[in-house]
Each structure stands twice: as C-alpha cells, then as structure tokens.
Motif scaffolding. Sequence first.
Motif, PDB file in Angstrom:
ATOM      1  N   ASP A   1       0.856  -1.411  -0.040  1.00 14.76           N
ATOM      2  CA  ASP A   1      -0.063  -0.266   0.168  1.00 14.76           C
ATOM      3  C   ASP A   1       1.316   1.211   0.042  1.00 14.76           C
ATOM      4  N   GLY A   2       1.557   1.652  -1.220  1.00 12.06           N
ATOM      5  CA  GLY A   2       2.617   3.241  -1.042  1.00 12.06           C
ATOM      6  C   GLY A   2       3.644   2.576  -1.008  1.00 12.06           C
ATOM      7  N   ARG A   3       4.197   2.287  -0.150  1.00 13.16           N
ATOM      8  CA  ARG A   3       5.653   2.112  -0.176  1.00 13.16           C
ATOM      9  C   ARG A   3       5.842   1.435   1.467  1.00 13.16           C
ATOM     10  N   ARG A   4       4.251   0.417   1.965  1.00 11.56           N
ATOM     11  CA  ARG A   4       4.188  -0.113   2.949  1.00 11.56           C
ATOM     12  C   ARG A   4       3.833  -1.429   3.000  1.00 11.56           C
ATOM     13  N   ILE A   5       4.373  -2.296   3.221  1.00 12.26           N
ATOM     14  CA  ILE A   5       3.718  -4.378   3.088  1.00 12.26           C
ATOM     15  C   ILE A   5       2.520  -4.078   4.171  1.00 12.26           C
ATOM     16  N   VAL A   6       2.052  -4.862   3.359  1.00 17.17           N
ATOM     17  CA  VAL A   6       0.184  -4.812   4.608  1.00 17.17           C
ATOM     18  C   VAL A   6       0.118  -5.627   4.629  1.00 17.17           C
ATOM     19  N   GLY A   7       0.985  -7.414   4.409  1.00 14.85           N
ATOM     20  CA  GLY A   7       0.835  -8.463   3.263  1.00 14.85           C
ATOM     21  C   GLY A   7       1.275  -9.110   2.927  1.00 14.85           C
ATOM     22  N   TYR A   8       1.046 -10.210   3.603  1.00 15.19           N
ATOM     23  CA  TYR A   8       2.068 -11.163   2.373  1.00 15.19           C
ATOM     24  C   TYR A   8       1.474 -12.442   2.061  1.00 15.19           C
ATOM     25  N   ILE A   9       2.230 -13.696   1.476  1.00 11.26           N
ATOM     26  CA  ILE A   9       1.640 -14.953   1.096  1.00 11.26           C
ATOM     27  C   ILE A   9       2.968 -15.558   0.778  1.00 11.26           C
ATOM     28  N   ALA A  10       3.196 -17.013   1.138  1.00 10.42           N
ATOM     29  CA  ALA A  10       4.584 -17.948   1.337  1.00 10.42           C
ATOM     30  C   ALA A  10       3.633 -19.020   0.745  1.00 10.42           C
ATOM     31  N   GLN A  11       4.325 -19.472  -0.471  1.00  3.12           N
ATOM     32  CA  GLN A  11       4.320 -20.753  -0.747  1.00  3.12           C
ATOM     33  C   GLN A  11       5.043 -21.896  -1.446  1.00  3.12           C
ATOM     34  N   SER A  12       4.867 -23.130  -1.569  1.00  2.00           N
ATOM     35  CA  SER A  12       6.257 -23.659  -1.360  1.00  2.00           C
ATOM     36  C   SER A  12       5.627 -25.228  -2.408  1.00  2.00           C
ATOM     37  N   PRO A  13       6.695 -25.468  -2.962  1.00  2.00           N
ATOM     38  CA  PRO A  13       6.501 -26.886  -3.222  1.00  2.00           C
ATOM     39  C   PRO A  13       5.715 -27.885  -2.138  1.00  2.00           C
ATOM     40  N   ALA A  14       5.106 -28.906  -1.984  1.00  2.00           N
ATOM     41  CA  ALA A  14       4.291 -29.840  -0.991  1.00  2.00           C
ATOM     42  C   ALA A  14       4.843 -30.433  -0.363  1.00  2.00           C
ATOM     43  N   SER A  15       6.064 -30.805  -1.179  1.00  2.00           N
ATOM     44  CA  SER A  15       7.237 -31.653  -1.099  1.00  2.00           C
ATOM     45  C   SER A  15       8.067 -31.793  -2.015  1.00  2.00           C
ATOM     46  N   PRO A  16       9.686 -32.368  -1.710  1.00  2.00           N
ATOM     47  CA  PRO A  16      10.315 -32.455  -2.959  1.00  2.00           C
ATOM     48  C   PRO A  16      10.670 -33.629  -3.919  1.00  2.00           C
ATOM     49  N   MET A  17       9.017 -34.349  -2.994  1.00  2.00           N
ATOM     50  CA  MET A  17       9.058 -35.381  -4.281  1.00  2.00           C
ATOM     51  C   MET A  17       8.856 -34.710  -5.895  1.00  2.00           C
ATOM     52  N   GLU A  18       9.185 -35.400  -6.550  1.00  2.00           N
ATOM     53  CA  GLU A  18       8.900 -34.681  -8.138  1.00  2.00           C
ATOM     54  C   GLU A  18       7.575 -35.239  -8.701  1.00  2.00           C
TER      55      GLU A  18
ATOM     56  N   HIS B   1       2.879 -31.541  -9.104  1.00  2.00           N
ATOM     57  CA  HIS B   1       1.764 -30.168  -8.753  1.00  2.00           C
ATOM     58  C   HIS B   1       1.584 -30.160  -7.972  1.00  2.00           C
ATOM     59  N   VAL B   2       1.441 -30.101  -6.849  1.00  2.00           N
ATOM     60  CA  VAL B   2       0.747 -29.603  -5.569  1.00  2.00           C
ATOM     61  C   VAL B   2       1.816 -28.309  -5.063  1.00  2.00           C
ATOM     62  N   ARG B   3       1.287 -27.155  -4.676  1.00  2.00           N
ATOM     63  CA  ARG B   3       1.727 -26.277  -3.672  1.00  2.00           C
ATOM     64  C   ARG B   3       1.071 -25.909  -2.642  1.00  2.00           C
ATOM     65  N   HIS B   4       1.830 -25.068  -1.846  1.00  2.00           N
ATOM     66  CA  HIS B   4       1.172 -25.755  -0.645  1.00  2.00           C
ATOM     67  C   HIS B   4       1.577 -23.659   0.585  1.00  2.00           C
ATOM     68  N   VAL B   5       0.633 -23.640   0.799  1.00  2.00           N
ATOM     69  CA  VAL B   5       0.364 -22.209   1.330  1.00  2.00           C
ATOM     70  C   VAL B   5       1.918 -21.909   2.545  1.00  2.00           C
ATOM     71  N   GLN B   6       3.004 -21.650   2.625  1.00  2.00           N
ATOM     72  CA  GLN B   6       3.496 -21.640   4.299  1.00  2.00           C
ATOM     73  C   GLN B   6       2.992 -20.863   4.987  1.00  2.00           C
ATOM     74  N   GLY B   7       2.227 -19.516   4.582  1.00  2.00           N
ATOM     75  CA  GLY B   7       2.024 -18.133   5.760  1.00  2.00           C
ATOM     76  C   GLY B   7       1.554 -17.223   4.729  1.00  2.00           C
ATOM     77  N   LEU B   8       0.905 -16.993   5.982  1.00  2.00           N
ATOM     78  CA  LEU B   8      -0.465 -15.317   5.252  1.00  2.00           C
ATOM     79  C   LEU B   8      -0.307 -14.753   6.515  1.00  2.00           C
ATOM     80  N   ALA B   9      -0.449 -13.638   6.380  1.00  2.00           N
ATOM     81  CA  ALA B   9      -0.317 -12.357   6.975  1.00  2.00           C
ATOM     82  C   ALA B   9      -0.899 -11.416   6.712  1.00  2.00           C
ATOM     83  N   VAL B  10      -1.579 -10.296   6.910  1.00  2.00           N
ATOM     84  CA  VAL B  10      -2.015  -8.887   6.989  1.00  2.00           C
ATOM     85  C   VAL B  10      -2.204  -8.118   7.970  1.00  2.00           C
ATOM     86  N   LEU B  11      -1.696  -7.282   7.932  1.00  2.00           N
ATOM     87  CA  LEU B  11      -1.737  -6.032   8.856  1.00  2.00           C
ATOM     88  C   LEU B  11      -2.951  -5.665   9.572  1.00  2.00           C
ATOM     89  N   GLU B  12      -2.514  -6.153  11.094  1.00  2.00           N
ATOM     90  CA  GLU B  12      -4.789  -5.924  11.567  1.00  2.00           C
ATOM     91  C   GLU B  12      -5.119  -4.080  11.328  1.00  2.00           C
TER      92      GLU B  12
END
Length: 171
Positions: A57-74, A78-89
């Motif tokens: 929002d402008g020059r301030r981060i007000v939220g983030y989401i992180a996602q990654s492969p669900a596992s290291p197996m080939e 085809h599956v991704r996993h949300v590792q974290g989500l946060a939004v400024l209160e």
Amino acid sequence: MALDVVIRPARAADEHEILELHRSAWSRLSEPGPKRPADAAVFDERHPVENFLVAEDGRRIVGYIAQSPASPMESNRHVRHVQGLAVLESARGGGIGRALVEAACAAARAGGARRMTLRVLGHNEPAQQLYRRCGFAVVGVLPEEFLLDGAYVDDVWMSRSLSDSHEPAQS
C-alpha cells in the motif's frame, strides 16, 4: 481491496518488513509455534524469496503470502502449499488476504500446479472462512494436534483445485 494496494513478488530488500509484519500479526489464533525473534531470517533454503508475494500500500507492505512445493518429490510437484499468510491488523477486512490467496493460486497455476493445499488451526475460524471464500475445502483434520495455552487445537487441512476455473464466492 483498497485501490492503491498492489500485489507483487517479494524482493530480498522486503525481508525485514515481512518479518515485522509476521511478528505483529503473530497470535495463538494462527500460530502453533513461538513468536519469531526480531533478528530471524525470513528467506532461507526452505523459504526462498521467490515463493513470497506481498501486498503493498504505497511504500508499505501490508500483507504477504508464501507458498512452496508441497514436498520435494517429483511425483508431488503439481501441488503447492501455502506456508504462511499475514495481513497487517489495520488493513484487515478490505480484501487483501483474499487478493493474496488468489494471486498465489494464479502464480502456482502459471507454474504448472494443479492443486493448492494449506493447514490452519481449528480455532481460527476467520482464516477458514477466508479460505472457503477462495474455493478451499476441508480435506482432513488431525484432532488435538497442538496443545496451545492449555487447550488442544485441531490441525485442519484444506485444499483447492487449480486446474478448474474458479470464481471465488462473493462475500
């Protein structure tokens, strides 16, 4: 979502601001682990910067989401996993969380993923409602998986197909 909020890929320079946001959003409602120290790394081998999207929002981060492969197996690439989500209160309730989830799903789909998964604490009803509005459904529950402040809390697993076109339900 506020018109001036932009969802963009995270940059290495965002690390401190993401950590501060994570620390400010930390609560037993959403986190089974301890609060991260003020000098903790956000980006590492398991959490590379390219797995993060931020809401700015402008020059301030007000939220983030992180996602990654669900596992290291080939066979599971085809599956991704949300590792974290946060939004400024102070920024909650304006659709930023939903925009971050949808952007992460779109990025995963563009990268060839067919499914997105996540875990959420059983007592975190606001997060579960957000994920349901974004097309996620409960696919499993690990009863009493965590003992938090003297109470047992379920670990709820949710999943969403990325191969079908998904129009999020209106709130």
